[in-house]
Design an enzyme around this catalytic site. Structure first.
Site, mmCIF file in Angstrom:
data_model
loop_
_atom_site.group_PDB
_atom_site.id
_atom_site.type_symbol
_atom_site.label_atom_id
_atom_site.label_comp_id
_atom_site.label_asym_id
_atom_site.label_seq_id
_atom_site.Cartn_x
_atom_site.Cartn_y
_atom_site.Cartn_z
ATOM 1 N N GLU A 12 0.905 -1.126 -0.107
ATOM 2 C CA GLU A 12 0.094 -0.070 0.006
ATOM 3 C C GLU A 12 0.839 1.105 0.007
ATOM 4 O OE1 GLU A 12 -3.865 -0.831 2.120
ATOM 5 O OE2 GLU A 12 -3.396 1.079 2.648
ATOM 6 N N HIS A 47 7.359 -27.115 0.097
ATOM 7 C CA HIS A 47 6.565 -28.110 -0.773
ATOM 8 C C HIS A 47 5.700 -27.472 -1.503
ATOM 9 C CE1 HIS A 47 9.049 -31.016 1.629
ATOM 10 N NE2 HIS A 47 8.766 -29.918 2.582
ATOM 11 N N LYS A 82 -13.397 2.028 -1.553
ATOM 12 C CA LYS A 82 -14.267 2.445 -0.546
ATOM 13 C C LYS A 82 -15.289 3.401 -1.004
ATOM 14 C CE LYS A 82 -11.074 2.571 3.655
ATOM 15 N NZ LYS A 82 -10.447 3.523 4.728
HETATM 16 O O1 PA5 Z 1 -3.057 1.654 5.819
HETATM 17 C C1 PA5 Z 1 -4.190 2.233 5.773
HETATM 18 O O2 PA5 Z 1 -4.356 3.602 5.775
HETATM 19 C C2 PA5 Z 1 -5.483 1.345 5.192
HETATM 20 O O3 PA5 Z 1 -5.159 0.020 5.144
HETATM 21 C C3 PA5 Z 1 -6.272 1.536 6.387
HETATM 22 O O4 PA5 Z 1 -5.893 0.846 7.574
HETATM 23 C C4 PA5 Z 1 -7.650 0.612 6.233
HETATM 24 O O5 PA5 Z 1 -8.299 0.967 5.050
HETATM 25 C C5 PA5 Z 1 -8.627 0.742 7.311
HETATM 26 O O6 PA5 Z 1 -9.011 1.935 7.629
HETATM 27 P P1 PA5 Z 1 -9.672 2.654 8.699
HETATM 28 O O7 PA5 Z 1 -8.633 2.385 9.886
HETATM 29 O O8 PA5 Z 1 -9.709 4.324 8.408
HETATM 30 O O9 PA5 Z 1 -10.913 1.841 9.193
#
Ligand code: PA5
Length: 475
Positions: free
Chosen positions: A301, A330, A444
């Site tokens: 990410e 394996h 989202k």
């Molecule tokens: O790293 C990130 O920002 C995302 O993976 C969020 O953690 C994830 O989308 C969840 O978001 P939130 O903590 O706002 O619910």
């Protein structure tokens, strides 16, 4: 063992062995010393960029090992109460709000923790629910008793559909079962000002912990997001933060030879530039299996971006893949050894496992089995780890090993901070915004539109106007 002593801490220092990234050991596909020297200046610039921006903007996470004294006391007091009052502790969250708590639980608690008798556990039964699969929600409700459960709702944005849907289900359940007392069963971990969860927390009087400004989801494990669940499990969160600070200290110089996180970042970026588009994270320990999941989110990410900080199109990143030693020897290792030259494998090796297990003598008339007798499982897993690294190197495949002398709070704190710094340096080298996630936000928003959320009418219209799917492409 005195975990505060200098000797103990230096005996627990993580190390990075990258011999098998080098030409001398793996041949043509490896780096020459000169290749890494050529990146010295770029590495030093990445170091300065990260160093200069510490604690500012979205880099608030760099200060977490140092600035949470009071919060940690509150966390410890709350955790003690939770342990006293509840039989079950359930984290509701997703992505960065779940992967850290799961990874730490898996790494530092008994591998069958929930099956242990209460007297053999330091905390309540523990679950992290990071999906909205209805069968999974039902399965959870089948094994917990809501009136004996504390739910920790974690969301930085306070708006994530998955987490808020779980919240609605759980608060409805608690309200029906407990009426006025329902709010005592929910702890909110969220932003102090933004989002819906903070509004709900104020309205209902939930105990609340804040995710500090400048700490994004995937960099949030060392704040209350991860510290509260860890403390509820009876883990030493101060030692975890001390481990992170220790790694920060090891990474305080701009040189590849003296900064393990910078070395890892340089190795990975250099490999990416030579077409190593896949980064395999392969711990040789079941306890670290889910650490690979946490790393995968952090790496994917943060680095998977389509535009540079200067606004130029780029499409960079490396696809992280998780594997488990020896299990995946394996399964995946055939591909890693003989498939395309598009991977770098990172091994996580453990010096001393928390248990030693003898393999008894037996089957003396079958030498192919008998040779195992008299060894330990510890020797076997270590040998297989070494053999796999060697076999990959022999096949000309780049790999390196991060060694944890043991798995404990201190080494885990080091490992997580190492990965966070590595990601920050790599992002700086790639000249991208390491801390945003427009690709996640896009999904989202489409979900909001499909479910009819107010304000997303235009998005819904866009989705509705997409070309209709054709029957002929379904078999
Ligand atoms: O790293 C990130 O920002 C995302 O993976 C969020 O953690 C994830 O989308 C969840 O978001 P939130 O903590 O706002 O619910």
């Amino acid at each position: 063992m005195n975990t505060r002593s200098k000797e103990w801490r230096s005996s627990m220092r993580l190390s990075v062995n990258y011999n098998y990234m080098m030409k001398k050991f793996i041949g043509e596909d490896g780096f020459k010393d000169a290749d890494l020297s050529a990146m010295k200046e770029e590495a030093a610039n990445a170091f300065s960029y990260v160093d200069k921006n510490r604690g500012t903007g979205m880099m608030g996470w760099t200060e977490l090992p140092y600035n949470q004294k009071e919060i940690v006391e509150d966390i410890l007091a709350t955790a003690k109460e939770v342990r006293r009052k509840f039989k079950y502790f359930v984290v509701l969250g997703i992505g960065g709000s779940a992967l850290g708590p799961i990874a730490v639980f898996n790494a530092l608690c008994h591998l069958h923790y929930n099956d242990l008798a209460p007297s053999k556990r330091r905390g309540p039964k523990f679950y992290v629910e990071d999906n909205v699969d209805p069968e999974r929600m039902q399965a959870l409700l089948d094994v917990i008793e809501p009136e004996k459960t504390c739910f920790n709702v974690i969301t930085k944005s306070g708006a994530t559909s998955e987490t808020m849907a779980q919240y609605l289900i759980v608060s409805d359940l608690l309200n029906k079962a407990l009426g006025d007392k329902a709010s005592e069963h929910i702890i909110a971990t969220t932003d102090s000002a933004k989002g819906n969860l903070i509004k709900l927390a104020k309205q209902h009087g939930y105990k609340t912990f804040y995710i500090p400004d400048g700490v994004g989801g995937r960099f949030s494990e060392l704040c209350p997001v991860g510290l509260l669940p860890a403390a509820v499990l009876g883990l030493d969160v101060k030692l975890m933060l001390a481990g992170a600070a220790y790694m920060d200290g090891l990474c305080s110089r701009p040189s590849i030879a003296k900064n393990p996180a910078l070395a890892c970042a340089v190795l990975q970026v250099a490999a990416m530039r030579r077409g190593k588009n896949v980064g395999v994270m392969m711990p040789y320990a079941d306890s670290l299996k889910l650490m690979a999941d946490w790393y995968c989110q952090l790496w994917a990410e943060s680095l998977g971006k389509n535009v540079t900080l200067d606004g130029e199109p780029c499409n960079v990143g490396q696809t992280p893949v998780k594997a488990l030693g020896v299990t995946d020897q394996h399964s995946q290792v055939q591909l890693y050894t003989e498939g395309p030259f598009d991977k770098v494998v990172t091994f996580l090796s453990v010096g001393n496992y928390r248990t030693e297990f003898d393999i008894p003598h037996g089957c003396e008339d079958i030498p192919d089995v008998a040779f195992l007798g008299g060894h330990t499982m510890n020797e076997l897993i270590a040998a297989e780890n070494k053999a796999t690294a060697y076999a990959l190197a022999k096949a000309g495949r780049q790999n390196y090993t991060i060694v944890l002398p043991a798995v404990n709070e201190f080494t885990l704190g080091q490992l997580m901070f190492l990965f966070e710094l590595q990601t920050a340096y790599a992002g700086a080298m790639l000249n991208i915004d390491t801390y945003n996630q427009p690709g996640v936000e896009a999904g989202k928003q489409a979900t909001y539109a499909l479910l009819g959320k107010k304000g997303y009418e235009a998005k819904k219209a866009e989705l509705d106007s997409a070309p209709a799917e054709e029957e002929k492409y379904t078999v």
